[in-house]
Motif scaffolding. Structure first.
Motif, short mmCIF file in Angstrom:
data_model
loop_
_atom_site.label_atom_id
_atom_site.label_comp_id
_atom_site.label_asym_id
_atom_site.label_seq_id
_atom_site.Cartn_x
_atom_site.Cartn_y
_atom_site.Cartn_z
N HIS A 146 -0.83 4.83 5.18
CA HIS A 146 -0.41 4.81 3.79
C HIS A 146 -1.07 5.95 3.01
N ARG A 147 -0.38 6.45 2.02
CA ARG A 147 -0.88 7.62 1.29
C ARG A 147 -2.19 7.34 0.56
N PHE A 148 -2.44 6.09 0.17
CA PHE A 148 -3.73 5.79 -0.44
C PHE A 148 -4.85 5.98 0.58
N VAL A 159 -6.51 5.05 -9.99
CA VAL A 159 -5.87 3.78 -9.65
C VAL A 159 -5.80 2.90 -10.88
N ILE A 160 -4.61 2.38 -11.18
CA ILE A 160 -4.48 1.36 -12.22
C ILE A 160 -4.15 0.03 -11.55
N GLU A 161 -4.68 -1.04 -12.14
CA GLU A 161 -4.44 -2.37 -11.60
C GLU A 161 -3.32 -3.06 -12.37
N THR A 162 -2.54 -3.84 -11.66
CA THR A 162 -1.48 -4.60 -12.30
C THR A 162 -2.07 -5.69 -13.19
N ASP A 163 -1.30 -6.09 -14.19
CA ASP A 163 -1.73 -7.15 -15.11
C ASP A 163 -1.42 -8.51 -14.47
N THR A 164 -2.10 -8.77 -13.34
CA THR A 164 -1.79 -9.99 -12.57
C THR A 164 -3.05 -10.72 -12.12
N PHE A 165 -4.16 -10.48 -12.80
CA PHE A 165 -5.43 -11.08 -12.39
C PHE A 165 -5.31 -12.59 -12.22
N GLY A 166 -4.59 -13.24 -13.11
CA GLY A 166 -4.41 -14.69 -13.04
C GLY A 166 -2.99 -15.10 -12.71
N ALA A 167 -2.23 -14.22 -12.06
CA ALA A 167 -0.81 -14.49 -11.83
C ALA A 167 -0.53 -15.18 -10.50
N GLU A 169 -1.59 17.27 -6.79
CA GLU A 169 -3.03 17.53 -6.81
C GLU A 169 -3.83 16.27 -7.15
N LYS A 170 -3.25 15.41 -7.97
CA LYS A 170 -3.94 14.18 -8.37
C LYS A 170 -2.95 13.02 -8.33
N PRO A 171 -2.73 12.48 -7.15
CA PRO A 171 -1.83 11.32 -7.05
C PRO A 171 -2.45 10.10 -7.73
N ARG A 172 -1.60 9.29 -8.32
CA ARG A 172 -2.07 8.05 -8.96
C ARG A 172 -1.52 6.86 -8.17
N PHE A 173 -2.30 5.80 -8.12
CA PHE A 173 -1.97 4.66 -7.28
C PHE A 173 -1.97 3.37 -8.11
N VAL A 174 -1.26 2.37 -7.58
CA VAL A 174 -1.21 1.06 -8.22
C VAL A 174 -1.84 0.03 -7.29
N ALA A 175 -2.82 -0.69 -7.81
CA ALA A 175 -3.48 -1.77 -7.06
C ALA A 175 -2.98 -3.11 -7.59
N GLY A 176 -2.50 -3.94 -6.69
CA GLY A 176 -2.08 -5.28 -7.08
C GLY A 176 -3.30 -6.18 -7.24
N LEU A 185 4.11 -8.71 -5.72
CA LEU A 185 3.49 -7.41 -5.90
C LEU A 185 4.05 -6.39 -4.91
N LEU A 186 4.30 -6.83 -3.68
CA LEU A 186 4.92 -5.94 -2.70
C LEU A 186 6.32 -5.52 -3.14
N ALA A 187 7.07 -6.49 -3.65
CA ALA A 187 8.43 -6.19 -4.11
C ALA A 187 8.41 -5.19 -5.27
N GLY A 188 7.34 -5.23 -6.06
CA GLY A 188 7.19 -4.28 -7.16
C GLY A 188 6.60 -2.95 -6.74
N ASN A 189 6.26 -2.83 -5.44
CA ASN A 189 5.84 -1.56 -4.83
C ASN A 189 4.43 -1.12 -5.22
N VAL A 190 3.47 -2.02 -5.09
CA VAL A 190 2.08 -1.61 -5.26
C VAL A 190 1.64 -0.79 -4.04
N ASP A 191 0.62 0.03 -4.24
CA ASP A 191 0.10 0.85 -3.14
C ASP A 191 -0.95 0.13 -2.32
N LEU A 192 -1.69 -0.75 -2.96
CA LEU A 192 -2.76 -1.48 -2.29
C LEU A 192 -3.00 -2.78 -3.02
#
Length: 510
Positions: free
Chosen positions: A2-4, A70-78, A114-121, A151-158
Motif C-alpha cells: 500500500h502507498r502508505f 494524515v487526517i483521521e476520520t470523524d469516527t472515533f465513537g462510530a 511530493e507530499k501525499p496525504r493519507f486518511v486514517a480510519g 471505512l473501507l467502503a469510504g476508501n481509507v488508507d489505513l
C-alpha cells in the motif's frame, strides 16, 4: 504494498505527522443542538458528518493547511456499541462511509506527488472494557467489523485503533478488522495506539511490556501511544517501545496534562514546547509517526510538521511488510503475558515452571470446586501456585457432564483480573480453548496441541493461536497414540514444527 507503507518505509524514513484534536477543533466552532441534529444528539460528533459535513471538512482543512500527512476520520465513537447511546446504531455503516468520504475528498485535494496525504480510519475504544465484562468479545469484534467495512467502503488508507485502554479490546478490534479485510478481499495498514494513564499503566493495569508482548504476534504496522498525558509522561513508555517493539513507533500526546479551568479541560503545552519534546523522541528514540491528541490545535500540528521536515528518525530495527509473516522478534522477547505483565519463555535462573493444579482432569479438589461452581475457591488454587513461584498457570476444565465452554469462560474471566501470571489454556476440545481466549486479554499458551484426532484439530488450534495471538505447546501424540520412543517423538515433533511454521506460527511460539 500500500502507498502508505511505501511512504512509511521509504529509504529516507520520513517522519509522518497525524492531525490534531478533532474534538477540540469542533468545540471551538461553538456548535449547538441543531448542528448535531437535535438536543438528543448533542455531543455526538460522529453524526456531524451528516448534519454538518462542512464543519467536519473544515477541521480536516485546518490540519491539512498546517502540514499534516494524515487526517483521521470523524469516527472515533462510530461503532454500534457507542452509537446505540444516541439510538443511531442502525446508521453505523453509513456514518463510517460518509466520514471516510469526507476525509478522502479533503486529503485528495491537498495531496501532491511530493507530499501525499493519507486518511486514517479512526476506531476508538468504545465506552466498554471487555476484560471487566462490560461487553462480550464477539459483540465487540462484530461492532468493530461493521465500522471497518464502512471505512473501507469510504476508501481509507489505513486504520488506527486508538486510545486503547484494554488489551482485549485491541484483540477484538484486530479480529474485526480481519473480518472486514476478508470480506473486502484486500488489506490496509494497521496502527495501534494505546493510552497509558498517569499511573503508568493502561486503564485495566497493563504495563508497556505487556502491551508489546500481547501485540507482537499480530500483523500491525505501527504501535504507539496517544491521549491521557503529555509527552513528558510518555517518555519511559516510548523509550521501552523504541527498544523492544518490532514495529514503527508512534507518539501522539495531549497538549500536556489536562487542567480543570472553570469546569472545562484546559491544556497548557504550547506548540513550541510540544515541538521541543517530540524532537527528543525522533532524534534519540527513532519515533517515526507523530501527531496531537486532546488540546492540540492546527498551530501544534504546524510546529510538528516543521519538525518533521527538519529531522530523520534515529535508526532502529522494525518489521517490514515483507517480514510480517515471519514475525522476527527484533528487540522483543519471546514471552507469554497476563494483562498486567510478561513472563519470558526463557528464564535466566530456572526452567519455565507451569502450575498444573488448576486441572479438573487431574485434581479431585478442582473437580469438586468446579462442580460446586466455587469460583473463589478455584481462584485461591491459582493464587497458591503464584505464591509457589509458578511462571504460567495451566487451566483445564475438562469434566464429563459439565458445559466446558461456559466453565472455561467463567473461570478464565475471573483469573485474568485476580492473578498476575499468564494462562495456558488446556483442553482436548478447541472450542473450550477459544472460550478462554475470548476473555483473556493477555498472551496465552495453548496446551494439548497434537495429532491425536488428525490434522483437523491440530490446524484448528493453530488457527486459534494466529487469531488470538497465542503460543502453542505441542505434545508428541499422533493418530497412533502417544510416541514411546525417541525416534517417534522426534518424528512427530518435526511434523508439528513444519506444519506450524508453514501455517504462519513462528518458531519462537512453538
Amino acid at each position: 504494498m500500500h502507498r502508505f507503507l511505501e511512504r512509511l518505509h521509504a529509504p529516507e524514513r520520513p517522519v509522518l505527522v497525524f492531525d490534531g484534536a478533532t474534538g477540540t477543533s469542533l468545540q471551538q466552532m461553538d456548535l449547538g443542538p441543531d448542528d448535531f441534529g437535535g438536543a438528543a444528539l448533542e455531543g455526538c460528533n460522529e453524526n456531524l458528518v451528516v448534519t454538518r459535513p462542512d464543519a467536519v471538512q473544515e477541521v480536516h482543512r485546518q490540519f491539512l493547511e498546517a502540514g499534516c500527512d494524515v487526517i483521521e476520520t470523524d469516527t472515533f465513537g462510530a461503532t454500534s456499541l457507542v452509537l446505540a447511546e444516541y439510538d443511531l446504531q442502525d446508521q453505523t455503516y453509513e456514518l463510517n462511509v460518509k466520514a471516510a468520504q469526507l476525509a478522502r475528498e479533503m486529503a485528495d485535494r491537498y495531496s501532491t506527488p511530493e507530499k501525499p496525504r493519507f486518511v486514517a480510519g479512526s476506531m476508538g475504544p468504545t465506552t466498554k472494557l471487555p476484560t471487566l465484562g462490560h461487553v462480550g468479545f464477539d459483540a465487540m469484534r462484530d461492532s468493530f467489523a461493521e465500522q471497518a467495512r464502512g471505512l473501507l467502503a469510504g476508501n481509507v488508507d489505513l486504520f488506527i485503533i486508538e486510545t486503547c485502554q484494554d488489551p482485549l479490546q485491541i484483540k477484538a478490534a484486530l479480529a474485526g478488522l480481519e473480518q472486514a479485510f476478508a470480506a473486502a478481499g484486500e488489506r490496509r495498514p494497521v496502527m495501534v495506539s494505546v493510552t497509558m494513564e498517569t499511573t503508568g499503566t493502561m486503564l485495566v493495569g497493563s504495563d508497556i511490556a505487556a502491551v508489546v508482548a500481547i501485540l507482537e504476534p499480530f500483523p500491525i504496522d505501527v504501535l504507539g501511544l496517544n491521549c491521557a498525558t503529555g509527552p513528558e509522561q510518555m517518555k519511559e513508555h516510548v523509550r521501552y517501545l523504541s527498544a523492544h517493539a518490532p514495529f514503527v513507533v508512534s507518539c501522539i500526546p495531549n497538549a500536556g496534562l489536562p487542567e480543570n479551568v472553570g469546569g472545562v479541560a484546559h491544556y497548557r503545552l504550547t506548540p513550541v514546547e510540544m515541538k521541543m519534546a517530540m524532537h527528543h523522541f525522533i532524534e534519540d528514540l527513532g519515533v517515526q509517526v507523530i501527531g496531537g491528541c486532546c488540546g492540540t490545535t492546527p498551530a501544534h500540528i504546524a510546529a510538528l510538521a516543521e519538525l518533521a521536515q527538519e529531522m530523520t528518525p534515529a535508526e532502529r530495527p522494525v518489521r517490514t511488510p515483507q517480514a510480517q509473516l515471519q514475525r522476527p522478534l527484533l528487540g522483543a522477547e519471546a514471552s507469554a503475558a497476563s494483562i498486567y505483565g510478561t513472563t519470558p519463555y526463557h528464564q535466566d535462573n530456572s526452567f519455565l515452571i507451569i502450575g498444573e493444579r488448576l486441572n479438573a482432569s487431574g485434581s479431585k479438589k478442582v473437580r469438586e470446586l468446579l462442580n460446586s461452581e466455587d469460583w473463589d475457591g478455584l481462584v485461591a488454587v491459582a493464587r497458591g501456585q503464584v505464591k509457589e513461584n509458578a511462571h504460567v498457570l495451566d487451566v483445564n476444565v475438562d469434566y464429563v457432564g459439565r458445559d466446558g465452554e461456559k466453565d472455561m469462560h467463567d473461570l478464565v474471566s475471573r483469573l485474568v483480573t485476580n492473578v498476575n501470571l499468564p494462562l495456558m489454556l488446556d483442553s482436548t476440545e478447541w472450542q473450550k480453548m477459544e472460550a478462554g481466549l475470548k476473555v483473556a486479554g493477555g498472551k496465552c499458551l495453548l496446551n494439548s496441541t497434537n495429532y491425536e484426532d488428525g490434522d483437523e484439530r491440530f490446524f484448528k488450534v493453530l488457527e486459534l493461536a494466529r487469531t488470538y495471538g497465542a503460543g502453542v505447546v505441542v505434545g508428541t501424540i499422533d493418530e497412533e497414540g502417544m510416541a514411546r520412543t525417541a525416534d517417534r517423538k522426534f518424528a512427530i515433533a518435526q511434523r508439528a514444527y513444519r506444519d506450524a511454521v508453514e501455517f504462519g506460527i513462528p518458531a519462537h511460539e512453538i
